[in-house]
Design a protein around this motif. Structure first.
Motif, PDB file in Angstrom:
ATOM      1  N   PHE A 298      77.791  78.338  33.395  1.00 41.96           N
ATOM      2  CA  PHE A 298      77.507  77.258  32.448  1.00 41.96           C
ATOM      3  C   PHE A 298      77.519  75.927  33.205  1.00 41.96           C
ATOM      4  O   PHE A 298      78.543  75.570  33.808  1.00 41.96           O
ATOM      5  N   ASP A 299      76.398  75.177  33.138  1.00 46.83           N
ATOM      6  CA  ASP A 299      76.314  73.988  33.988  1.00 46.83           C
ATOM      7  C   ASP A 299      75.050  73.200  33.656  1.00 46.83           C
ATOM      8  O   ASP A 299      74.056  73.757  33.193  1.00 46.83           O
ATOM      9  N   ALA A 300      75.091  71.883  33.925  1.00 47.04           N
ATOM     10  CA  ALA A 300      73.867  71.084  33.893  1.00 47.04           C
ATOM     11  C   ALA A 300      73.084  71.234  35.193  1.00 47.04           C
ATOM     12  O   ALA A 300      71.910  70.872  35.261  1.00 47.04           O
ATOM     13  N   HIS A 301      73.762  71.759  36.230  1.00 44.06           N
ATOM     14  CA  HIS A 301      73.170  71.848  37.574  1.00 44.06           C
ATOM     15  C   HIS A 301      73.170  73.298  38.059  1.00 44.06           C
ATOM     16  O   HIS A 301      74.103  74.048  37.778  1.00 44.06           O
ATOM     17  N   SER A 302      72.143  73.637  38.842  1.00 44.62           N
ATOM     18  CA  SER A 302      72.070  75.017  39.343  1.00 44.62           C
ATOM     19  C   SER A 302      73.085  75.272  40.463  1.00 44.62           C
ATOM     20  O   SER A 302      73.547  76.393  40.646  1.00 44.62           O
ATOM     21  N   ASP A 303      73.393  74.229  41.245  1.00 46.51           N
ATOM     22  CA  ASP A 303      74.340  74.361  42.362  1.00 46.51           C
ATOM     23  C   ASP A 303      73.915  75.425  43.372  1.00 46.51           C
ATOM     24  O   ASP A 303      74.754  76.029  44.048  1.00 46.51           O
ATOM     25  N   THR A 304      72.589  75.617  43.472  1.00 47.13           N
ATOM     26  CA  THR A 304      72.059  76.593  44.441  1.00 47.13           C
ATOM     27  C   THR A 304      71.160  75.907  45.468  1.00 47.13           C
ATOM     28  O   THR A 304      70.235  76.511  45.998  1.00 47.13           O
TER      29      THR A 304
ATOM     30  N   PHE B 152      82.525  77.813  34.483  1.00 44.96           N
ATOM     31  CA  PHE B 152      82.151  76.838  33.452  1.00 44.96           C
ATOM     32  C   PHE B 152      82.371  75.435  33.997  1.00 44.96           C
ATOM     33  O   PHE B 152      83.508  74.995  34.160  1.00 44.96           O
ATOM     34  N   ASP B 153      81.244  74.761  34.308  1.00 44.94           N
ATOM     35  CA  ASP B 153      81.310  73.354  34.688  1.00 44.94           C
ATOM     36  C   ASP B 153      81.320  72.536  33.397  1.00 44.94           C
ATOM     37  O   ASP B 153      80.429  72.676  32.565  1.00 44.94           O
ATOM     38  N   ILE B 154      82.312  71.661  33.253  1.00 44.75           N
ATOM     39  CA  ILE B 154      82.431  70.909  31.995  1.00 44.75           C
ATOM     40  C   ILE B 154      81.211  70.023  31.756  1.00 44.75           C
ATOM     41  O   ILE B 154      80.933  69.642  30.608  1.00 44.75           O
ATOM     42  N   ASP B 155      80.419  69.734  32.816  1.00 46.94           N
ATOM     43  CA  ASP B 155      79.210  68.935  32.594  1.00 46.94           C
ATOM     44  C   ASP B 155      78.079  69.742  31.946  1.00 46.94           C
ATOM     45  O   ASP B 155      76.999  69.212  31.694  1.00 46.94           O
ATOM     46  N   PHE B 156      78.327  71.021  31.662  1.00 51.13           N
ATOM     47  CA  PHE B 156      77.445  71.790  30.764  1.00 51.13           C
ATOM     48  C   PHE B 156      77.320  71.045  29.439  1.00 51.13           C
ATOM     49  O   PHE B 156      76.254  70.979  28.828  1.00 51.13           O
TER      50      PHE B 156
ATOM     51  N   GLY C 100      82.219  64.400  37.215  1.00 47.80           N
ATOM     52  CA  GLY C 100      81.652  63.793  38.414  1.00 47.80           C
ATOM     53  C   GLY C 100      80.175  63.468  38.329  1.00 47.80           C
ATOM     54  O   GLY C 100      79.719  62.433  38.820  1.00 47.80           O
ATOM     55  N   THR C 101      79.393  64.371  37.707  1.00 47.83           N
ATOM     56  CA  THR C 101      77.942  64.197  37.682  1.00 47.83           C
ATOM     57  C   THR C 101      77.402  64.494  36.283  1.00 47.83           C
ATOM     58  O   THR C 101      76.746  65.516  36.057  1.00 47.83           O
ATOM     59  N   PRO C 102      77.692  63.608  35.310  1.00 50.36           N
ATOM     60  CA  PRO C 102      77.263  63.860  33.925  1.00 50.36           C
ATOM     61  C   PRO C 102      75.743  63.799  33.794  1.00 50.36           C
ATOM     62  O   PRO C 102      75.087  63.014  34.484  1.00 50.36           O
TER      63      PRO C 102
HETATM   64 MN   LIG Z   1      77.414  70.516  37.219  1.00 50.55          MN
END
Ligand SMILES: [Mn+2]
Length: 308
Positions: A150-156, A230-234, A244-246
């Motif tokens: 769960f995230d706004a970012h793929s982080d890949t 689960f990244d809270i920026d989801f 950190g990165t909303p």
């Molecule tokens: Mn994120």
């Protein structure tokens, strides 16, 4: 393991009093008696934008004294985890300030030890990079794992550096992921390379009911052993500005909670919740309240997977 009766009979009444541990579970390192260990990894040197997630575990613990105060358990789950499992708050990884490589080593050694005693681990970040050492330990124990992310970012991002935007690229490169059963939910930033992972983008998510999202996740993951991160920026920054990165345009806390409850039954062997940076909360610790609540939901998922 039998229910933690001692805990159920000696519950703290008030959220504003008593020692602070995650959801009032006892601070302990006695792994022999534990089914699930909650572990803090207060590291934020992987952050690319606003730092401060090193204070995430402490903020989650403090706000969880409210979510965890009730002897009846966390609503809408209709029981208390302590009826089935003994949960401990293991405390934090420490002694690594300024030394990322030492954090990686300490985290892997600690989680290896936790998992070796047949105890499941729920980790609190910390920035999202901490998921890499956490995943390595879980894969040593369980083999490659489906990622429920769960995230706004793929982080890949394809980048050899270790940051909170690259750790799942490294996880793929190291063979840690069961790609065919992995899924990312809530992505709303550029993502040039999916690496074969299924993605529910935030725009699609917004058109779906939480129950439909949960069904989609369950179909993708199937019976595979899974790691939930689960990244809270989801969440939309309206619900979780302290991070950190909303990224605007995300779901509500309620949508997140419904999706989590909707995937009960999956074989989730480990989990983390990351990226709470409480210094950016304008007032009322709103991000930490959301994180403590969602973290509680994730503990229930781990507990139900243990009972499978
Ligand atoms: Mn994120």
């Amino acid at each position: 393991m039998p229910a933690d009766k001692d805990l159920l009979e000696n519950w703290w009444d008030d959220a504003c009093s008593g020692p602070i541990s995650f959801m009032r579970f006892p601070m302990s390192r006695d792994l022999k008696k534990a089914d699930i260990a909650v572990l803090g990894v207060p590291y934020d040197l992987g952050t690319t934008n606003r730092p401060g997630a090193r204070f995430g575990p402490r903020a989650m613990r403090e706000q969880s004294t409210l979510t965890g105060e009730f002897e009846y358990g966390l609503w809408p789950w209709d029981y208390h985890i302590a009826e089935y499992h003994t949960v401990i708050d293991y405390g934090d990884i420490c002694n690594f300030a300024g030394y990322p490589e030492r954090m990686i080593k300490e985290t892997e050694e600690t989680v290896d030890k936790i998992l070796a005693s047949e105890t499941a681990c729920f980790a609190m970040g910390g920035d999202h990079f901490v998921s890499l050492p956490l995943l390595r330990s879980h894969v040593r124990k369980h083999g490659p794992l489906a990622l429920i992310h769960f995230d706004a970012h793929s982080d890949t991002w394809v980048d050899e550096n270790y940051t909170h935007g690259t750790m799942f690229y490294h996880a793929i490169k190291e063979g840690l992921l069961d790609i065919e059963h992995s899924i990312q939910i809530g992505i709303r930033t550029p993502n040039p390379e999916t690496h074969g992972i299924d993605i529910i983008f935030a725009t699609e998510l917004d058109e779906m009911k939480p129950s439909e999202v949960a069904e989609h996740i369950k179909n993708r993951v199937g019976d595979a052993k899974a790691y939930l991160t689960f990244d809270i920026d989801f969440l939309d920054p309206a619900y979780a500005p302290g991070t950190g990165t909303p990224v605007s345009g995300g779901p509500t806390v309620m949508a997140g909670r419904k999706i989590l409850k909707g995937i009960r039954g999956l074989n989730i062997v480990g989990a983390d919740l990351v990226e709470i940076a409480p210094a950016y909360d304008p007032i009322g610790s709103i991000t930490a309240v959301a994180g403590a609540t969602l973290g509680g939901d994730i503990l229930y998922l781990l507990s139900e997977a243990l009972r499978r």
